[in-house]
Design a protein around this motif. Sequence first.
Motif, short mmCIF file in Angstrom:
data_model
loop_
_atom_site.label_atom_id
_atom_site.label_comp_id
_atom_site.label_asym_id
_atom_site.label_seq_id
_atom_site.Cartn_x
_atom_site.Cartn_y
_atom_site.Cartn_z
N ALA A 111 0.87 -1.18 0.00
CA ALA A 111 0.00 0.00 0.00
C ALA A 111 0.90 1.23 0.00
O ALA A 111 2.01 1.19 0.53
CB ALA A 111 -0.87 0.00 1.25
N SER A 112 0.44 2.28 -0.62
CA SER A 112 1.27 3.48 -0.65
C SER A 112 0.43 4.74 -0.74
O SER A 112 -0.76 4.70 -1.06
CB SER A 112 2.24 3.41 -1.83
N GLY A 113 1.09 5.84 -0.45
CA GLY A 113 0.47 7.15 -0.59
C GLY A 113 0.81 7.70 -1.97
O GLY A 113 1.97 7.74 -2.36
N PHE A 188 3.48 8.58 8.65
CA PHE A 188 3.13 8.96 7.29
C PHE A 188 3.86 10.29 7.04
O PHE A 188 4.41 10.89 7.97
CB PHE A 188 1.61 9.13 7.15
N GLU A 189 3.85 10.76 5.80
CA GLU A 189 4.65 11.93 5.46
C GLU A 189 3.97 13.25 5.85
O GLU A 189 2.74 13.35 5.85
CB GLU A 189 4.93 11.95 3.94
N TYR A 194 5.95 14.76 1.31
CA TYR A 194 5.31 14.28 0.07
C TYR A 194 5.81 15.12 -1.12
O TYR A 194 6.13 14.59 -2.18
CB TYR A 194 3.78 14.40 0.15
N VAL A 205 4.60 6.64 -2.24
CA VAL A 205 5.57 6.41 -1.16
C VAL A 205 5.00 5.40 -0.17
O VAL A 205 3.82 5.40 0.14
CB VAL A 205 5.95 7.74 -0.46
N GLY A 206 5.86 4.50 0.28
CA GLY A 206 5.43 3.48 1.23
C GLY A 206 6.59 2.96 2.06
O GLY A 206 7.75 3.35 1.85
N MET A 207 6.25 2.06 3.00
CA MET A 207 7.23 1.66 4.02
C MET A 207 7.75 0.23 3.86
O MET A 207 8.19 -0.38 4.84
CB MET A 207 6.60 1.80 5.41
N THR A 230 -3.58 4.20 -1.28
CA THR A 230 -4.57 4.21 -0.20
C THR A 230 -4.84 5.60 0.36
O THR A 230 -5.77 5.79 1.16
CB THR A 230 -4.13 3.30 0.96
N ASP A 231 -4.02 6.55 0.00
CA ASP A 231 -4.20 7.93 0.45
C ASP A 231 -3.39 8.82 -0.49
O ASP A 231 -2.59 8.31 -1.28
CB ASP A 231 -3.73 8.10 1.91
N VAL A 246 -5.94 3.22 5.50
CA VAL A 246 -5.10 2.50 4.53
C VAL A 246 -5.68 1.11 4.28
O VAL A 246 -5.84 0.67 3.14
CB VAL A 246 -3.63 2.43 5.04
N1 HPA Z 1 3.10 7.01 3.23
C1 HPA Z 1 3.86 5.99 3.59
N2 HPA Z 1 3.43 4.75 3.60
C2 HPA Z 1 2.16 4.52 3.26
C3 HPA Z 1 1.31 5.56 2.87
C4 HPA Z 1 1.81 6.88 2.87
O1 HPA Z 1 1.12 7.87 2.57
N3 HPA Z 1 0.11 5.01 2.59
C5 HPA Z 1 0.23 3.68 2.79
N4 HPA Z 1 1.46 3.38 3.19
#
Ligand code: HPA
Length: 268
Positions: A111-113, A188-189, A194, A205-207, A230-231, A246
Amino acid sequence: MLERIKETASFLKNKMHTAPETAIILGTGLGSLVGEITGKYEISYEEIPDFPVSTVEGHSGKLIFGKLGNKDIMAMQGRFHYYEGYSMKEVTFPVRVMKELGIRTLFVSNASGGMNPDFQIGDLMIITDHINQFPEHPLRGKNLYGDRFPDMSEAYSKELIAKAKKIAREKGIKLQEGVYVGVQGPTFETPSEYKLFRIMGGDAVGMSTVPEVIVANHCKINVFGISVITDLGVEGKIVEVSHQDVQKAANAAQPLMTDIMRELINRA
Ligand code: HPA
């Protein structure tokens, strides 16, 4: 370290009744793929010598062996995140074990932003490349095998990317593509972060993912990665975000992600 990898691999080989060349890290958005694995046999991480044990909510830890469609596969349900406190060696240990078991292709999800202004929550993004922003490199230290200075010119297989795009076209699924920035988290950022990652060339971006993909490349395993947005980290669209948000967005995108992955793994 090399000895531990071999020990773990030989423990698993003794338990395996298949010889998969395909591995899947079931990150966020791919949980339901488990239900489609047939002839399943599972080994929980606690049983596996030298395997770390995962802790974060929404991730349980086990290896699953079986068939997906016509392919023998090995799946990791639950991955190890750097933000949980694992070292990079621990985060990437399972990938090194995969190599020892004969894995040639690795599929990963996360998942990532989204930072690309064209992205929407729920979009799926093929990862075409990454930018490593983790503070520790998984290959730092003694070089165990392979190149001391590994090439990363095609970290994500162009062939698999092309196949995934073809599948999405056939199925009428909207797919984004872009560069994934890997950060340590667990925050989160901030809006400024961002913005920075966008200027750097990132689309999302993700972890996770980046450490495993680096090690997979080091041991010449082909990689395909897909991310669910997810965002949004897009100026003007940034709102408060939680782990629950998320998960919710990822769950909604899950059926499409599962559909593409299932088909791609079968055709790969
Ligand atoms: N940033 C970092 N990791 C994430 C994000 C995010 O916005 N959304 C889901 N994982």
